[in-house]
Design a protein around this motif. Structure first.
Motif, PDB file in Angstrom:
ATOM      1  N   LEU A 253       0.837  -1.202   0.000  1.00 38.81           N
ATOM      2  CA  LEU A 253       0.000   0.000   0.000  1.00 38.81           C
ATOM      3  C   LEU A 253       0.869   1.248   0.000  1.00 38.81           C
ATOM      4  N   ASP A 254       0.336   2.318  -0.565  1.00 37.48           N
ATOM      5  CA  ASP A 254       1.043   3.594  -0.465  1.00 37.48           C
ATOM      6  C   ASP A 254       0.829   4.161   0.944  1.00 37.48           C
ATOM      7  N   GLN A 255       1.613   5.158   1.280  1.00 37.96           N
ATOM      8  CA  GLN A 255       1.620   5.694   2.639  1.00 37.96           C
ATOM      9  C   GLN A 255       0.259   6.245   3.056  1.00 37.96           C
ATOM     10  N   ASP A 256      -0.437   6.919   2.163  1.00 36.70           N
ATOM     11  CA  ASP A 256      -1.731   7.501   2.509  1.00 36.70           C
ATOM     12  C   ASP A 256      -2.771   6.425   2.783  1.00 36.70           C
ATOM     13  N   THR A 257      -2.770   5.375   1.968  1.00 37.07           N
ATOM     14  CA  THR A 257      -3.754   4.303   2.159  1.00 37.07           C
ATOM     15  C   THR A 257      -3.472   3.548   3.453  1.00 37.07           C
ATOM     16  N   ARG A 258      -2.206   3.287   3.714  1.00 35.57           N
ATOM     17  CA  ARG A 258      -1.861   2.628   4.973  1.00 35.57           C
ATOM     18  C   ARG A 258      -2.298   3.477   6.166  1.00 35.57           C
ATOM     19  N   ALA A 259      -2.088   4.775   6.075  1.00 37.06           N
ATOM     20  CA  ALA A 259      -2.504   5.669   7.161  1.00 37.06           C
ATOM     21  C   ALA A 259      -4.021   5.655   7.341  1.00 37.06           C
ATOM     22  N   ALA A 260      -4.756   5.500   6.239  1.00 42.93           N
ATOM     23  CA  ALA A 260      -6.221   5.450   6.323  1.00 42.93           C
ATOM     24  C   ALA A 260      -6.679   4.209   7.089  1.00 42.93           C
ATOM     25  N   PHE A 261      -6.001   3.078   6.862  1.00 46.73           N
ATOM     26  CA  PHE A 261      -6.334   1.864   7.609  1.00 46.73           C
ATOM     27  C   PHE A 261      -5.952   2.001   9.077  1.00 46.73           C
ATOM     28  N   GLN A 262      -4.821   2.630   9.360  1.00 46.72           N
ATOM     29  CA  GLN A 262      -4.426   2.849  10.748  1.00 46.72           C
ATOM     30  C   GLN A 262      -5.452   3.704  11.481  1.00 46.72           C
ATOM     31  N   ASP A 263      -5.936   4.731  10.821  1.00 45.13           N
ATOM     32  CA  ASP A 263      -6.953   5.587  11.424  1.00 45.13           C
ATOM     33  C   ASP A 263      -8.256   4.823  11.634  1.00 45.13           C
ATOM     34  N   ALA A 264      -8.619   3.996  10.646  1.00 48.90           N
ATOM     35  CA  ALA A 264      -9.881   3.261  10.725  1.00 48.90           C
ATOM     36  C   ALA A 264      -9.893   2.265  11.877  1.00 48.90           C
ATOM     37  N   ILE A 265      -8.790   1.543  12.082  1.00 52.63           N
ATOM     38  CA  ILE A 265      -8.782   0.549  13.162  1.00 52.63           C
ATOM     39  C   ILE A 265      -8.807   1.227  14.520  1.00 52.63           C
ATOM     40  N   ARG A 266      -8.196   2.397  14.651  1.00 47.22           N
ATOM     41  CA  ARG A 266      -8.231   3.115  15.922  1.00 47.22           C
ATOM     42  C   ARG A 266      -9.626   3.660  16.217  1.00 47.22           C
ATOM     43  N   LYS A 267     -10.304   4.117  15.191  1.00 43.99           N
ATOM     44  CA  LYS A 267     -11.691   4.548  15.388  1.00 43.99           C
ATOM     45  C   LYS A 267     -12.564   3.374  15.817  1.00 43.99           C
ATOM     46  N   LEU A 268     -12.303   2.199  15.246  1.00 46.11           N
ATOM     47  CA  LEU A 268     -13.092   1.022  15.596  1.00 46.11           C
ATOM     48  C   LEU A 268     -12.833   0.595  17.036  1.00 46.11           C
ATOM     49  N   VAL A 269     -11.579   0.608  17.465  1.00 48.22           N
ATOM     50  CA  VAL A 269     -11.252   0.286  18.855  1.00 48.22           C
ATOM     51  C   VAL A 269     -11.985   1.235  19.797  1.00 48.22           C
ATOM     52  N   SER A 270     -11.944   2.512  19.489  1.00 52.83           N
ATOM     53  CA  SER A 270     -12.605   3.502  20.333  1.00 52.83           C
ATOM     54  C   SER A 270     -14.120   3.333  20.329  1.00 52.83           C
ATOM     55  N   ALA A 271     -14.689   3.089  19.158  1.00 52.89           N
ATOM     56  CA  ALA A 271     -16.145   2.977  19.036  1.00 52.89           C
ATOM     57  C   ALA A 271     -16.695   1.793  19.813  1.00 52.89           C
ATOM     58  N   THR A 272     -15.985   0.675  19.776  1.00 48.82           N
ATOM     59  CA  THR A 272     -16.461  -0.529  20.464  1.00 48.82           C
ATOM     60  C   THR A 272     -16.102  -0.539  21.941  1.00 48.82           C
ATOM     61  N   GLY A 273     -15.136   0.292  22.339  1.00 47.42           N
ATOM     62  CA  GLY A 273     -14.665   0.252  23.715  1.00 47.42           C
ATOM     63  C   GLY A 273     -13.792  -0.956  23.998  1.00 47.42           C
ATOM     64  N   PHE A 274     -13.194  -1.499  22.954  1.00 47.38           N
ATOM     65  CA  PHE A 274     -12.336  -2.679  23.108  1.00 47.38           C
ATOM     66  C   PHE A 274     -11.106  -2.313  23.928  1.00 47.38           C
ATOM     67  N   GLU A 275     -10.768  -3.151  24.908  1.00 47.40           N
ATOM     68  CA  GLU A 275      -9.657  -2.810  25.796  1.00 47.40           C
ATOM     69  C   GLU A 275      -8.384  -3.599  25.477  1.00 47.40           C
ATOM     70  N   THR A 276      -8.399  -4.913  25.687  1.00 51.18           N
ATOM     71  CA  THR A 276      -7.167  -5.683  25.540  1.00 51.18           C
ATOM     72  C   THR A 276      -7.434  -6.999  24.821  1.00 51.18           C
ATOM     73  N   GLY A 277      -6.578  -7.300  23.825  1.00 47.50           N
ATOM     74  CA  GLY A 277      -6.715  -8.548  23.085  1.00 47.50           C
ATOM     75  C   GLY A 277      -6.313  -8.363  21.637  1.00 47.50           C
ATOM     76  N   ILE A 278      -6.908  -9.146  20.784  1.00 46.05           N
ATOM     77  CA  ILE A 278      -6.582  -9.134  19.355  1.00 46.05           C
ATOM     78  C   ILE A 278      -7.843  -8.853  18.547  1.00 46.05           C
ATOM     79  N   LEU A 279      -7.674  -8.105  17.457  1.00 48.32           N
ATOM     80  CA  LEU A 279      -8.774  -7.810  16.545  1.00 48.32           C
ATOM     81  C   LEU A 279      -8.383  -8.231  15.132  1.00 48.32           C
ATOM     82  N   HIS A 280      -9.361  -8.719  14.417  1.00 45.35           N
ATOM     83  CA  HIS A 280      -9.215  -9.046  12.988  1.00 45.35           C
ATOM     84  C   HIS A 280     -10.379  -8.363  12.282  1.00 45.35           C
TER      85      HIS A 280
END
Length: 418
Positions: A253-280
């Motif tokens: 992936l190019d840098q911008d697309t990779r950054a978009a996925f990084q942002d998306a997974i962090r929003k998902l962690v925050s939205a669900t209130g997930f604390e500790t473990g693994i996500l797929h």
């Protein structure tokens, strides 16, 4: 992995032989206890399974799928021997694992996050509220709802709380007949060995059918913070059943697309209130950016953890135990190489010959070449992940070479049917 407490035990909710094989000999002897549904113990004939693993002390029968029975074991387990961590062994075990960890005062997903990860209706609600991009969706209760939601456009119909692409269907267009057939196939999907015999409650969704390449993000999270992540490029078969054909990681992936996925997974962690473990988390990269398909709160299947370990020189399964035990972990920030898997297909029918496995295994960069069908066995058209005939795994210095290596290994294997 840090040195474990030899007096403590690790409790797995759900029997996962691949996980046990990966940690066997690397954790103390007899330090693992598995909780499994009595019906699944019987169906899978797991009575003698502990004899096959040095790490496995015993399998305890108790209900955990849409059941709180496993929670009743908390006091008994902890009084017999300290519990270091509670690990989800299977998809259907995620809510019970989180509840048991909470009851024992151990790190985990949190019960509310686990419930959202096991119910796509709830996941759509909380993810959307948290700013995660979602497709247009609606819970459906019959073919009329599918037809009303879709109009005559393309649509995805799927269970909200099953696994392994079971019951998921892609419809190019919808009329009364196709809606009725889709509902019949989705609501009637079966997993005999994966679920208990008692009646379970299933929910169903219709969703906008998105266009774009598919990806997944594998992430380790501690106290709500992403401490490791990988983006995987996925290949899915054409047709009405979106079964995964292969994976390549890290995705090129190019840098911008990779950054978009990084942002998306962090929003998902925050939205669900997930604390500790693994996500797929699975995504489709649309013109608007990564759009959520679904997310699991356990180690992914499809040998993805093995691919991550090969690419990053990690031991994710052991690291996850440390994470859920509250121990410090060390993880790399980048991959050392790329890795890929390709699942083997065959024409529907009775297998008459399997050839080329040794040839495939000897090819450069190939780490595994396994066929899961034998002569005389029936092979079906793929409708879920359970229908695949085997797999090959390869590594290489870059995405292009690794992709070619895994395709060469696939081509070397012949599964003939008649």
């Amino acid at each position: 992995m840090t040195t474990p407490d030899t007096d403590a035990q690790v409790v797995f909710v759900g029997y996962n032989a691949a996980y046990l094989r990966a940690i066997d000999g690397k954790v103390p002897s007899g330090s693992v206890v598995v909780i499994e549904e009595p019906d699944i113990i019987r169906k899978r004939n797991l009575y003698d399974a502990p004899a096959g693993f040095d790490c496995l002390d015993r399998i305890v029968p108790a209900g955990y799928q849409q059941s709180t029975e496993a929670l009743d074991l908390a006091v008994e387990l902890a009084s017999a021997r300290p519990v270091a961590a509670v690990v989800p062994g299977l998809e259907y075990a995620v809510p019970a694992t989180a509840a048991l960890a909470a009851k024992l005062g151990l790190p985990g997903a949190t019960e509310s996050a686990a419930q959202a990860l096991r119910d796509k209706v709830r996941l759509r609600e909380v993810a959307g509220a948290g700013g995660v991009r979602n497709p247009r969706w609606r819970e459906v209760f019959g073919p009329e709802d599918i037809l009303d939601f879709a109009g005559d456009g393309p649509v995805v119909v799927k269970p909200a709380n099953r696994q392994a692409s079971v019951g998921v269907q892609l419809l190019d267009s919808v009329d009364a007949d196709s809606a009725a057939l889709a509902w019949e196939r989705t609501s009637g999907a079966a997993e005999y060995e994966q679920v208990p015999d008692r009646e379970l409650a299933w929910r169903f969704l219709a969703e906008e059918r998105l266009q774009g390449p598919e990806f997944s993000v594998e992430a380790l999270v501690r106290d709500g913070e992403v401490i490791f992540e990988n983006v995987t490029a996925k290949t899915v078969i054409a047709g009405p059943y979106p079964v995964e054909l292969g994976h390549l990681l890290p995705a090129p992936l190019d840098q911008d697309t990779r950054a978009a996925f990084q942002d998306a997974i962090r929003k998902l962690v925050s939205a669900t209130g997930f604390e500790t473990g693994i996500l797929h988390a699975e995504w489709i990269l649309t013109d608007a950016g990564p759009t959520l398909v679904e997310c699991a709160g356990r180690c992914p299947g499809d040998y993805l953890i093995d691919l991550v370990d090969l690419a990053y020189d990690t031991r994710i399964r052991l690291t996850l135990i440390d994470l859920l035990a509250g121990r410090p972990v060390e993880l790399p920030s980048s991959a050392q190489r790329t890795s890929a898997i390709r699942f083997l297909a065959a024409e529907a029918g009775t297998v008459t010959e399997v050839a080329g496995v040794d040839t495939a295994a000897a090819l450069p960069g190939v780490h595994a070449a396994e066929v899961d069908v034998t002569v005389g066995q029936e092979v079906r058209v793929w409708a879920s992940s359970w229908d695949r005939a085997g797999h090959v795994i390869a590594t290489g210095p870059d995405a292009d070479s690794t992709r070619q290596r895994v395709l060469d290994a696939d081509a070397a294997i012949r599964i003939t049917t008649g």
